[in-house]
Design a protein around this motif. Structure first.
Motif, PDB file in Angstrom:
ATOM      1  N   PRO A 216       0.835  -1.208   0.031  1.00 24.93           N
ATOM      2  CA  PRO A 216      -0.027   0.005   0.124  1.00 24.93           C
ATOM      3  C   PRO A 216       0.969   1.388   0.012  1.00 24.93           C
ATOM      4  O   PRO A 216       0.260   2.230  -0.387  1.00 24.93           O
ATOM      5  N   PHE A 217       2.073   0.956   0.464  1.00 26.70           N
ATOM      6  CA  PHE A 217       2.934   2.333   0.560  1.00 26.70           C
ATOM      7  C   PHE A 217       3.957   2.485  -0.633  1.00 26.70           C
ATOM      8  O   PHE A 217       4.704   3.641  -0.756  1.00 26.70           O
ATOM      9  N   LEU A 218       3.746   1.605  -1.540  1.00 28.25           N
ATOM     10  CA  LEU A 218       4.776   1.854  -2.715  1.00 28.25           C
ATOM     11  C   LEU A 218       3.944   2.684  -3.874  1.00 28.25           C
ATOM     12  O   LEU A 218       2.657   2.409  -4.016  1.00 28.25           O
ATOM     13  N   LYS A 219       4.773   3.519  -4.324  1.00 30.84           N
ATOM     14  CA  LYS A 219       3.941   4.292  -5.427  1.00 30.84           C
ATOM     15  C   LYS A 219       4.019   3.476  -6.759  1.00 30.84           C
ATOM     16  O   LYS A 219       4.741   2.441  -6.839  1.00 30.84           O
ATOM     17  N   ASP A 220       3.186   3.910  -7.676  1.00 26.59           N
ATOM     18  CA  ASP A 220       2.820   2.919  -8.615  1.00 26.59           C
ATOM     19  C   ASP A 220       4.125   2.590  -9.554  1.00 26.59           C
ATOM     20  O   ASP A 220       4.264   1.609 -10.121  1.00 26.59           O
ATOM     21  N   LYS A 221       5.041   3.711  -9.802  1.00 29.73           N
ATOM     22  CA  LYS A 221       6.223   3.550 -10.577  1.00 29.73           C
ATOM     23  C   LYS A 221       7.011   2.329  -9.832  1.00 29.73           C
ATOM     24  O   LYS A 221       7.554   1.747 -10.524  1.00 29.73           O
ATOM     25  N   LEU A 222       7.250   2.412  -8.603  1.00 26.39           N
ATOM     26  CA  LEU A 222       8.035   1.328  -7.848  1.00 26.39           C
ATOM     27  C   LEU A 222       7.415   0.078  -8.017  1.00 26.39           C
ATOM     28  O   LEU A 222       8.052  -1.043  -7.855  1.00 26.39           O
ATOM     29  N   LYS A 223       6.201   0.097  -7.746  1.00 27.00           N
ATOM     30  CA  LYS A 223       5.545  -1.336  -7.863  1.00 27.00           C
ATOM     31  C   LYS A 223       5.800  -1.968  -9.174  1.00 27.00           C
ATOM     32  O   LYS A 223       6.005  -3.078  -9.032  1.00 27.00           O
ATOM     33  N   LYS A 224       5.884  -1.247 -10.370  1.00 32.01           N
ATOM     34  CA  LYS A 224       6.021  -1.500 -11.645  1.00 32.01           C
ATOM     35  C   LYS A 224       7.631  -2.031 -11.720  1.00 32.01           C
ATOM     36  O   LYS A 224       7.897  -2.797 -12.743  1.00 32.01           O
ATOM     37  N   ARG A 225       8.377  -1.614 -10.750  1.00 35.37           N
ATOM     38  CA  ARG A 225       9.855  -2.134 -10.746  1.00 35.37           C
ATOM     39  C   ARG A 225      10.226  -3.371  -9.787  1.00 35.37           C
ATOM     40  O   ARG A 225      11.350  -3.563  -9.544  1.00 35.37           O
TER      41      ARG A 225
END
Length: 272
Positions: A216-225
């Protein structure tokens, strides 16, 4: 007064910084950006003095936010605010001898070689030494602080390899949403480094619980990484060559330089 910053790296790195980070290719223009960031910080944070005011320190925040003044100022402000908000972590960052058992074991060590795209690669093995989750977080932050001073790493970025083979139930039980929010927030919004990828290996059965806490605390950009590899490292080899990876990832590269990294962390401590 110390000498002003001049770009002294390769033409290739300068070209990458100009193309990817919007960095001025002229020293005078770069210094103007540094001075503006310093002036804006002082104007907006009268009760929070700069930890350092030298050009190299301020430059890494500009690079981390692609020379966007507003975003760099926000990161620089977050960086300073966090120092007073989490004493059980930051007191140990400022006194890394308190983390010596983690350093002795090599819980967190960068590879000696680079990823195929030039990124620095940091290996994190939480649970390798029993202890507090906040100690692991403190060592992650201390390591990131050291790496953020490397200009090549500022420009190329950083890759994590998180080996979860040693994760214990005790450590997972310490991973509260509050701790996850703080840790992720600092890495995303306060540390002046470009985190390009997180590679997770040897996920345990309890990994789903860990994911639910942190996602829940990861930004979308980082989730994709985020990349999950389990025990199959073929996809990892596309990012980091086998000749660079140590045997723990079925590579043929050198073993982790645990002693060298321990000395790097301990010899001067960290500024954060």
């Amino acid at each position: 007064m110390s000498a002003r910053y001049q770009f002294s790296l390769s033409k290739e790195l300068l070209a990458k910084a100009v193309e990817e980070l919007n960095e001025p290719d002229d020293d005078a223009e770069r210094l103007k950006a540094i001075d503006l960031l310093k002036e804006n910080y002082i104007a907006t944070n009268p009760g929070l003095p700069l930890l350092r005011s030298d050009d190299k320190f301020l430059l890494k925040f500009l690079r981390a936010r692609k020379f966007d003044q507003d975003r760099a100022l926000k990161m620089l402000t977050n960086y300073h605010q966090q120092r007073n908000k989490w004493p059980e972590v930051f007191d140990k960052i400022k006194n890394p001898i308190l983390l010596k058992n983690f350093l002795d074991a090599g819980v967190i060590v960068p590879l000696s070689g680079k990823a195929k795209n030039g990124c620095k690669v940091l290996v994190v093995r939480p649970g390798l030494v029993p202890g507090l989750i906040t100690d692991t977080i403190a060592l992650v932050m201390a390591s990131l602080e050291k790496l953020s001073d490397e200009e090549e790493t500022q420009i190329h970025g950083l890759i994590f390899i998180e080996d979860l083979a040693y994760i214990s139930i005790d450590l997972v039980q310490q991973m509260s949403p509050a701790i996850a929010k703080r840790a992720v927030g600092i890495i995303q919004d306060a540390m002046p480094l470009r985190l390009k990828q997180i590679n997770i290996t040897n996920e345990p059965k309890i990994f789903d619980v860990i994911s639910v806490i942190f996602q829940p605390f990861l930004k979308d950009k980082l989730k994709k990484r985020v990349r999950l590899h389990g025990t199959d490292f073929d996809a990892l080899y596309q990012v980091v060559d086998r000749s660079v990876l140590p045997i723990m990832f079925a590579g043929s590269g050198p073993e982790l330089d645990t002693e060298g990294w321990k000395n790097t962390i301990l010899e001067e401590g960290t500024a954060l």
